[in-house]
Design a protein around this motif. Structure first.
Motif, PDB file in Angstrom:
ATOM      1  N   UNK A  86     -13.716-120.870 -17.086  1.00 56.20           N
ATOM      2  CA  UNK A  86     -14.131-119.714 -17.874  1.00 56.20           C
ATOM      3  C   UNK A  86     -13.144-119.480 -19.006  1.00 56.20           C
ATOM      4  N   UNK A  87     -13.480-118.526 -19.887  1.00 52.18           N
ATOM      5  CA  UNK A  87     -12.515-118.117 -20.910  1.00 52.18           C
ATOM      6  C   UNK A  87     -11.391-117.333 -20.248  1.00 52.18           C
ATOM      7  N   UNK A  88     -10.292-117.145 -20.987  1.00 51.16           N
ATOM      8  CA  UNK A  88      -9.129-116.474 -20.428  1.00 51.16           C
ATOM      9  C   UNK A  88      -9.484-115.080 -19.926  1.00 51.16           C
ATOM     10  N   UNK A  89      -9.013-114.773 -18.716  1.00 48.90           N
ATOM     11  CA  UNK A  89      -9.223-113.444 -18.146  1.00 48.90           C
ATOM     12  C   UNK A  89      -8.042-113.146 -17.237  1.00 48.90           C
ATOM     13  N   UNK A  90      -8.012-111.934 -16.718  1.00 47.13           N
ATOM     14  CA  UNK A  90      -6.921-111.538 -15.841  1.00 47.13           C
ATOM     15  C   UNK A  90      -6.052-110.480 -16.492  1.00 47.13           C
ATOM     16  N   UNK A  91      -4.851-110.303 -15.945  1.00 48.77           N
ATOM     17  CA  UNK A  91      -3.942-109.262 -16.420  1.00 48.77           C
ATOM     18  C   UNK A  91      -2.604-109.868 -16.818  1.00 48.77           C
ATOM     19  N   UNK A  92      -2.074-109.417 -17.947  1.00 49.08           N
ATOM     20  CA  UNK A  92      -0.725-109.783 -18.374  1.00 49.08           C
ATOM     21  C   UNK A  92       0.174-108.573 -18.179  1.00 49.08           C
ATOM     22  N   UNK A  93       1.257-108.766 -17.436  1.00 46.14           N
ATOM     23  CA  UNK A  93       2.198-107.675 -17.160  1.00 46.14           C
ATOM     24  C   UNK A  93       3.424-107.853 -18.059  1.00 46.14           C
ATOM     25  N   UNK A  94       3.718-106.823 -18.840  1.00 47.43           N
ATOM     26  CA  UNK A  94       4.828-106.882 -19.792  1.00 47.43           C
ATOM     27  C   UNK A  94       5.827-105.772 -19.484  1.00 47.43           C
ATOM     28  N   UNK A  95       7.105-106.130 -19.410  1.00 43.89           N
ATOM     29  CA  UNK A  95       8.179-105.145 -19.289  1.00 43.89           C
ATOM     30  C   UNK A  95       8.894-105.072 -20.628  1.00 43.89           C
ATOM     31  N   UNK A  96       9.111-103.853 -21.136  1.00 43.34           N
ATOM     32  CA  UNK A  96       9.700-103.699 -22.458  1.00 43.34           C
ATOM     33  C   UNK A  96      10.773-102.619 -22.447  1.00 43.34           C
ATOM     34  N   UNK A  97      11.837-102.853 -23.204  1.00 41.23           N
ATOM     35  CA  UNK A  97      12.845-101.819 -23.366  1.00 41.23           C
ATOM     36  C   UNK A  97      12.263-100.686 -24.202  1.00 41.23           C
ATOM     37  N   UNK A  98      12.720 -99.455 -24.019  1.00 40.64           N
ATOM     38  CA  UNK A  98      12.087 -98.310 -24.695  1.00 40.64           C
ATOM     39  C   UNK A  98      12.024 -98.427 -26.210  1.00 40.64           C
ATOM     40  N   UNK A  99      13.059 -99.014 -26.833  1.00 39.07           N
ATOM     41  CA  UNK A  99      13.099 -99.027 -28.296  1.00 39.07           C
ATOM     42  C   UNK A  99      12.056 -99.945 -28.921  1.00 39.07           C
ATOM     43  N   UNK A 100      11.405-100.814 -28.139  1.00 38.27           N
ATOM     44  CA  UNK A 100      10.392-101.704 -28.722  1.00 38.27           C
ATOM     45  C   UNK A 100       8.969-101.336 -28.297  1.00 38.27           C
ATOM     46  N   UNK A 101       8.823-100.274 -27.530  1.00 35.67           N
ATOM     47  CA  UNK A 101       7.487 -99.907 -27.059  1.00 35.67           C
ATOM     48  C   UNK A 101       6.519 -99.652 -28.206  1.00 35.67           C
ATOM     49  N   UNK A 102       7.047 -99.159 -29.333  1.00 39.32           N
ATOM     50  CA  UNK A 102       6.185 -98.838 -30.463  1.00 39.32           C
ATOM     51  C   UNK A 102       5.548-100.044 -31.118  1.00 39.32           C
ATOM     52  N   UNK A 103       6.103-101.265 -30.872  1.00 38.91           N
ATOM     53  CA  UNK A 103       5.521-102.430 -31.514  1.00 38.91           C
ATOM     54  C   UNK A 103       4.721-103.306 -30.538  1.00 38.91           C
ATOM     55  N   UNK A 104       4.603-102.871 -29.285  1.00 40.19           N
ATOM     56  CA  UNK A 104       3.843-103.676 -28.314  1.00 40.19           C
ATOM     57  C   UNK A 104       2.411-103.883 -28.790  1.00 40.19           C
ATOM     58  N   UNK A 105       1.832-102.863 -29.415  1.00 39.68           N
ATOM     59  CA  UNK A 105       0.450-102.975 -29.904  1.00 39.68           C
ATOM     60  C   UNK A 105       0.305-104.072 -30.946  1.00 39.68           C
ATOM     61  N   UNK A 106       1.399-104.436 -31.619  1.00 40.82           N
ATOM     62  CA  UNK A 106       1.343-105.522 -32.596  1.00 40.82           C
ATOM     63  C   UNK A 106       1.065-106.862 -31.918  1.00 40.82           C
ATOM     64  N   UNK A 107       1.337-106.950 -30.613  1.00 38.67           N
ATOM     65  CA  UNK A 107       1.054-108.169 -29.850  1.00 38.67           C
ATOM     66  C   UNK A 107      -0.263-108.053 -29.080  1.00 38.67           C
ATOM     67  N   UNK A 108      -0.443-106.921 -28.399  1.00 41.59           N
ATOM     68  CA  UNK A 108      -1.604-106.794 -27.529  1.00 41.59           C
ATOM     69  C   UNK A 108      -2.919-106.696 -28.303  1.00 41.59           C
ATOM     70  N   UNK A 109      -2.881-106.071 -29.479  1.00 41.21           N
ATOM     71  CA  UNK A 109      -4.131-105.888 -30.238  1.00 41.21           C
ATOM     72  C   UNK A 109      -4.707-107.217 -30.736  1.00 41.21           C
ATOM     73  N   UNK A 110      -3.920-108.077 -31.417  1.00 36.53           N
ATOM     74  CA  UNK A 110      -4.500-109.364 -31.816  1.00 36.53           C
ATOM     75  C   UNK A 110      -4.828-110.256 -30.618  1.00 36.53           C
ATOM     76  N   UNK A 111      -4.083-110.109 -29.519  1.00 40.87           N
ATOM     77  CA  UNK A 111      -4.400-110.900 -28.324  1.00 40.87           C
ATOM     78  C   UNK A 111      -5.772-110.507 -27.794  1.00 40.87           C
ATOM     79  N   UNK A 112      -6.018-109.203 -27.683  1.00 38.09           N
ATOM     80  CA  UNK A 112      -7.312-108.742 -27.171  1.00 38.09           C
ATOM     81  C   UNK A 112      -8.462-109.122 -28.087  1.00 38.09           C
ATOM     82  N   UNK A 113      -8.194-109.180 -29.390  1.00 42.42           N
ATOM     83  CA  UNK A 113      -9.242-109.588 -30.324  1.00 42.42           C
ATOM     84  C   UNK A 113      -9.649-111.032 -30.069  1.00 42.42           C
ATOM     85  N   UNK A 114      -8.699-111.846 -29.657  1.00 46.93           N
ATOM     86  CA  UNK A 114      -8.967-113.267 -29.405  1.00 46.93           C
ATOM     87  C   UNK A 114      -9.440-113.521 -27.978  1.00 46.93           C
TER      88      UNK A 114
END
Length: 296
Positions: A86-114
């Protein structure tokens, strides 16, 4: 064997027999029996037993190292086989330091689009906890500092350099300046992250390098707490430049570059040092490499 190693990893995480059994969806007697069977197979004692969990033996600690590799490879195999069907599915678990939480969407948004069938779980923690969670297979990737303190045997994908700003009211100390020095920052009562956060250790080190010391009037492990105080116009803080941009500063707050010396540290993604990577991690790494130039 894989199921027994999963139980061993759960015990390493929970440090409690009952909670480890519950996390794995088995009864405590079933867990105890499985661990004893694993000890019989290996011919060594793995767990120091008593009325409660007391730790692992030296052989148990070494077995944990192997368990992380074997279970990690088994999960990777299942993911890869499923991705062939099948195409990629499942869950990706990410741990992030507080100072970078604001840019996580820069990774997750294009990933979800693909890959729209993939879900994400993001947790905030210290840089030390990021590496611990990654080592114990509790997360798939981490976002943290990659050059400041030891990070162990992981694969790194640089994303951007973190530089620092004084956030203060226009009417506050140095609030009318276009830039300030670290020595001047040392004269400002600040609200800062707690000392267990690597960002705080970086700030403390920068201040000490110019003979100054942080004088926090408030500390918290939450950037939201710090920001809401700064936003009142009556508090000041030191925060990463990119985070300040993400927060969208209010009229009462100025973001002033800190110089002399200019301090910056590399932020990146860390993933297990394993070949081949799981399809989910490989896809996330690909997105990170594509996004990195836009974060500079």
């Amino acid at each position: 064997m894989i199921d027994k190693l999963e139980l061993l990893l759960s015990l390493a995480k929970e440090r409690h027999f009952g909670r480890a059994a519950e996390a794995c969806g088995v009864t405590q007697p079933t867990m105890s029996t499985s661990l004893k069977q694993l000890e019989e197979i290996l011919g060594v004692m793995l767990v120091q037993r008593g009325s409660r969990f007391q730790g692992f033996t030296a052989e148990g600690e070494r077995t944990l190292d192997w368990a992380r590799r074997i279970v990690g490879d088994a999960r990777a195999m299942r993911q890869e086989i499923n991705s062939l069907k099948d195409k990629l599915s499942g869950e990706i678990r990410i741990a992030a330091i507080p100072t970078v939480l604001g840019m996580v969407a820069s990774l997750t948004t294009p990933f979800r689009a693909r890959h729209p069938d993939v879900r994400f779980r993001v947790v905030s923690c210290t840089s030390v906890q990021v590496l611990g969670l990654l080592e114990n297979l509790e997360v798939d990737a981490g976002l943290t500092y990659i050059e400041n303190e030891p990070i162990g045997n992981v694969r790194t994908i640089p994303l951007f350099n973190e530089s620092y700003r004084l956030l203060t009211s226009p009417e506050g100390i140095f609030g009318d300046r276009e830039q300030v020095t670290w020595a001047e920052v040392g004269q400002v009562p600040l609200c800062l992250l707690t000392p267990d956060m690597q960002n705080r250790r970086i700030i403390d080190r920068a201040l000490r390098s110019v003979g100054a010391e942080a004088t926090p009037t408030l500390t918290s492990n939450s950037l939201l707490v710090l920001y809401t105080h700064v936003k009142t116009g009556r508090w000041a803080s030191v925060m990463p430049a990119k985070l300040a941009e993400t927060l969208g500063l209010a009229d009462k707050v100025r973001s002033i570059p800190i110089i002399d010396p200019v301090v910056d540290y590399s932020i990146g993604m860390v993933v297990p040092q394993r070949d081949p990577m799981t399809p989910l991690i490989a896809a996330l790494v690909q997105i990170a490499r594509e996004v990195a130039p836009t974060l500079l």
